[in-house]
Design a protein around this motif. Structure first.
Motif, PDB file in Angstrom:
ATOM      1  N   SER A 112       0.844  -1.195   0.000  1.00 39.30           N
ATOM      2  CA  SER A 112       0.000   0.000   0.000  1.00 39.30           C
ATOM      3  C   SER A 112       0.876   1.241   0.000  1.00 39.30           C
ATOM      4  N   TYR A 113       0.317   2.323  -0.546  1.00 37.11           N
ATOM      5  CA  TYR A 113       0.959   3.630  -0.528  1.00 37.11           C
ATOM      6  C   TYR A 113       0.053   4.578   0.255  1.00 37.11           C
ATOM      7  N   ILE A 114       0.618   5.212   1.268  1.00 38.16           N
ATOM      8  CA  ILE A 114      -0.137   6.088   2.163  1.00 38.16           C
ATOM      9  C   ILE A 114       0.266   7.526   1.881  1.00 38.16           C
ATOM     10  N   TYR A 115      -0.736   8.394   1.656  1.00 37.64           N
ATOM     11  CA  TYR A 115      -0.492   9.797   1.328  1.00 37.64           C
ATOM     12  C   TYR A 115      -1.150  10.701   2.368  1.00 37.64           C
ATOM     13  N   PRO A 116      -0.561  10.850   3.554  1.00 37.11           N
ATOM     14  CA  PRO A 116      -1.149  11.737   4.563  1.00 37.11           C
ATOM     15  C   PRO A 116      -1.114  13.183   4.084  1.00 37.11           C
ATOM     16  N   SER A 117      -2.140  13.948   4.446  1.00 32.67           N
ATOM     17  CA  SER A 117      -2.218  15.336   3.996  1.00 32.67           C
ATOM     18  C   SER A 117      -1.777  16.323   5.070  1.00 32.67           C
ATOM     19  N   ASN A 118      -1.501  15.836   6.269  1.00 33.32           N
ATOM     20  CA  ASN A 118      -1.015  16.695   7.344  1.00 33.32           C
ATOM     21  C   ASN A 118      -0.280  15.837   8.374  1.00 33.32           C
ATOM     22  N   THR A 119       0.338  16.493   9.347  1.00 32.63           N
ATOM     23  CA  THR A 119       1.138  15.757  10.329  1.00 32.63           C
ATOM     24  C   THR A 119       0.276  14.879  11.235  1.00 32.63           C
ATOM     25  N   GLN A 120      -0.962  15.280  11.467  1.00 33.81           N
ATOM     26  CA  GLN A 120      -1.846  14.460  12.303  1.00 33.81           C
ATOM     27  C   GLN A 120      -2.126  13.117  11.627  1.00 33.81           C
ATOM     28  N   GLU A 121      -2.408  13.153  10.323  1.00 34.24           N
ATOM     29  CA  GLU A 121      -2.646  11.907   9.599  1.00 34.24           C
ATOM     30  C   GLU A 121      -1.382  11.055   9.527  1.00 34.24           C
ATOM     31  N   LEU A 122      -0.245  11.701   9.354  1.00 28.86           N
ATOM     32  CA  LEU A 122       1.014  10.966   9.331  1.00 28.86           C
ATOM     33  C   LEU A 122       1.261  10.295  10.671  1.00 28.86           C
ATOM     34  N   ALA A 123       1.011  11.013  11.771  1.00 29.88           N
ATOM     35  CA  ALA A 123       1.197  10.446  13.106  1.00 29.88           C
ATOM     36  C   ALA A 123       0.270   9.260  13.330  1.00 29.88           C
ATOM     37  N   SER A 124      -0.978   9.385  12.875  1.00 25.98           N
ATOM     38  CA  SER A 124      -1.927   8.276  13.019  1.00 25.98           C
ATOM     39  C   SER A 124      -1.459   7.055  12.240  1.00 25.98           C
ATOM     40  N   ALA A 125      -0.979   7.288  11.014  1.00 29.56           N
ATOM     41  CA  ALA A 125      -0.488   6.182  10.198  1.00 29.56           C
ATOM     42  C   ALA A 125       0.714   5.509  10.837  1.00 29.56           C
ATOM     43  N   LEU A 126       1.657   6.318  11.331  1.00 30.10           N
ATOM     44  CA  LEU A 126       2.851   5.750  11.953  1.00 30.10           C
ATOM     45  C   LEU A 126       2.491   4.961  13.209  1.00 30.10           C
TER      46      LEU A 126
END
Length: 483
Positions: free
Chosen positions: A47-61
């Motif tokens: 899968s390729y994950i494209y977070p649009s902000n740091t909150q989404e990136l933190a959730s993904a991580l």
């Protein structure tokens, strides 16, 4: 796909908006797979994950860590080492391309017509240098970055970052005033000269070992004007071309505005002559090249431009190809350069049809190394002497056989070994391996010196005590296997 990876994707889908997650059953999957510059990195991820902000990136991580899923960090995917900013079906790719915020902290606001002297450019890690240069030029400002507009900020700056005028402004990393970093425990922290200073230094050349940089705060300069020319010469005149190259490198020691690259390719030698100003008369230091009788053509006549237009002129061709690179660092030497040329000719003869091996002499002067020390030091341990950062590149078509792939990789490995052996025998070898130009097997972090390795280990233990970026990160120049 492993059970762990499937569990991570399931949780990611239930947490993030649908358009943030690309899987094999989505229409844009092939575009995501083929994003990297080198086809050696077109390895389909789960899968390729494209977070649009740091909150989404933190959730993904957080989900990735909780499930124990392998991951890679990607912006533009310009690193050609397979697995460094790419993954296969056992992992996911966190693509930062949507983190493209740009704003200006005006700083002191005194002195120039723009009113932005001392301004800091706060730019998201998903930006390319072309986007940053263009945005800053509208404000009559420049930041020190890549020589190709399509290169992303993340890998360039955390890998050190050699720009077009390293002796005048130092490395790209030396111009970073602050890193905003997402740590493995979910915290978003700043790293600068006064806050998390140990992390700040480690990130200036230490790669992705400590966290995910989400924003770079860059020192800006009043718009940097540049004069540049690109010529092609006949490689049969390699002795005189090398003599001219060495002469310009020697002149750099007294004039930091000088910039140069000399690229030896099949059938031609491309030479870029760069000056960090727009003089009315051509710099005398370039006279040795003007006097060569082996000029084939002038690709780009003397042009007054900016870092943006220079990056457009120097940009890599984007046609799909497999690519492999390697690097070495040496002192400046006419004799050494001639022997490297002969070794390149011999190595090129071993390659199958369609494989092209070329190499570039990239000068770094004493002044460029000193800038890093003056700005709080980076982690790379540069020797403060005139030097060459060699980069060797092999390019070959997709669909080649495994034997061709192996031959291409062997060619770049052989070039690195030959340059290092020839330099070592003459007492000209330097330890540094620049992360941006190294092949995956080269021990980049070790080349920074034992003291800097210890600093990086201490920083990793302090800011990533669970070892997230060593245990789960798919690849890269990582402390787990690079020292």
């Amino acid at each position: 796909m492993t059970t762990i990876t499937a569990a991570a994707i399931s949780q990611l889908k239930s947490t993030l908006p649908d358009d943030r997650i690309i899987t094999p059953d989505t229409a844009s999957y092939n575009t995501a797979v083929t994003t990297p510059w080198s086809q050696t990195c077109w390895t389909p991820a789960a899968s390729y994950i494209y977070p649009s902000n740091t909150q989404e990136l933190a959730s993904a991580l957080t989900i990735i860590i909780k499930t124990g899923c392998r991951f890679a960090i990607q912006t533009t995917g310009h690193n050609p080492n397979a697995g460094f900013s790419s993954a296969d079906q056992t992992g996911v790719v966190l693509n930062l391309r949507r983190l493209r915020s740009m704003d200006i902290d005006p700083g002191s606001g005194s002195g120039s017509g723009s009113g932005l002297d001392g301004a800091i450019a706060r730019v998201g890690a998903g930006c390319t240098w072309g986007e940053v240069y263009s945005w800053l030029e509208e404000k009559k400002l420049s930041a020190i970055g890549g020589r190709d507009q399509q290169v992303g900020l993340g890998g360039f700056l955390t890998g050190g970052g050699m720009g077009a005028l390293p002796n005048l402004y130092g490395l790209g990393a030396d111009g970073v005033k602050n890193f905003e970093v997402l740590l493995g425990d979910g915290r978003l922290v700043n790293a600068n000269a006064s806050e998390n200073a140990d992390l700040y230094r480690a990130l200036k050349g230490g790669g992705s070992n400590f966290g995910i940089v989400t924003r770079f705060d860059l020192e800006t300069h009043p718009l940097v004007n540049v004069q540049y020319t690109i010529n092609l010469y006949n490689p049969e005149d390699y002795i005189e071309i090398i003599k001219a190259t060495v002469a310009v490198q020697e002149a750099m020691e007294t004039d930091p505005k000088l910039g140069l690259f000399t690229n030896f390719n099949q059938g031609f030698v491309a030479v870029g002559l760069i000056y960090g100003d727009t003089p009315t008369e051509r710099p005398q230091a370039f006279k040795p090249f003007d006097e060569l009788t082996s000029l084939i053509s002038t690709v780009l006549p003397a042009t007054n431009g900016t870092l943006m237009s220079l990056a457009q002129a120097m940009g890599h061709a984007q046609e799909p190809k497999k690519r492999a690179i390697c690097t070495a660092t040496t002192r400046v030497s006419q004799d050494l350069y001639e022997e490297v040329y002969k070794a390149w000719k011999k190595t090129s003869e071993t390659l199958p049809a369609g494989c092209v091996l070329h190499y570039t002499i990239q000068p770094m002067g004493t002044a460029g190394a000193q800038v890093g020390k003056d700005r709080g030091e980076n982690i790379m341990g540069l020797d403060r002497v005139a030097q060459c950062w060699w980069v060797c590149t092999c390019e070959w078509p997709n669909g080649s056989s495994e034997a061709d792939d192996a031959a291409a990789q062997k060619a770049v490995d052989t070039m690195a070994e030959n340059i290092q052996s020839l330099a070592r025998g003459r007492g000209l070898l330097l330890d540094l391996l620049c992360m941006s130009f190294a092949t995956g097997s080269q021990r980049v972090l070790r080349s920074y010196g034992a003291g800097n390795v210890k600093r990086m280990q201490d920083v990793a233990e302090k800011y990533d005590p669970e070892g997230v970026f060593q245990k789960l990160q798919n690849g890269g120049f990582l402390l787990r296997d690079n020292i």
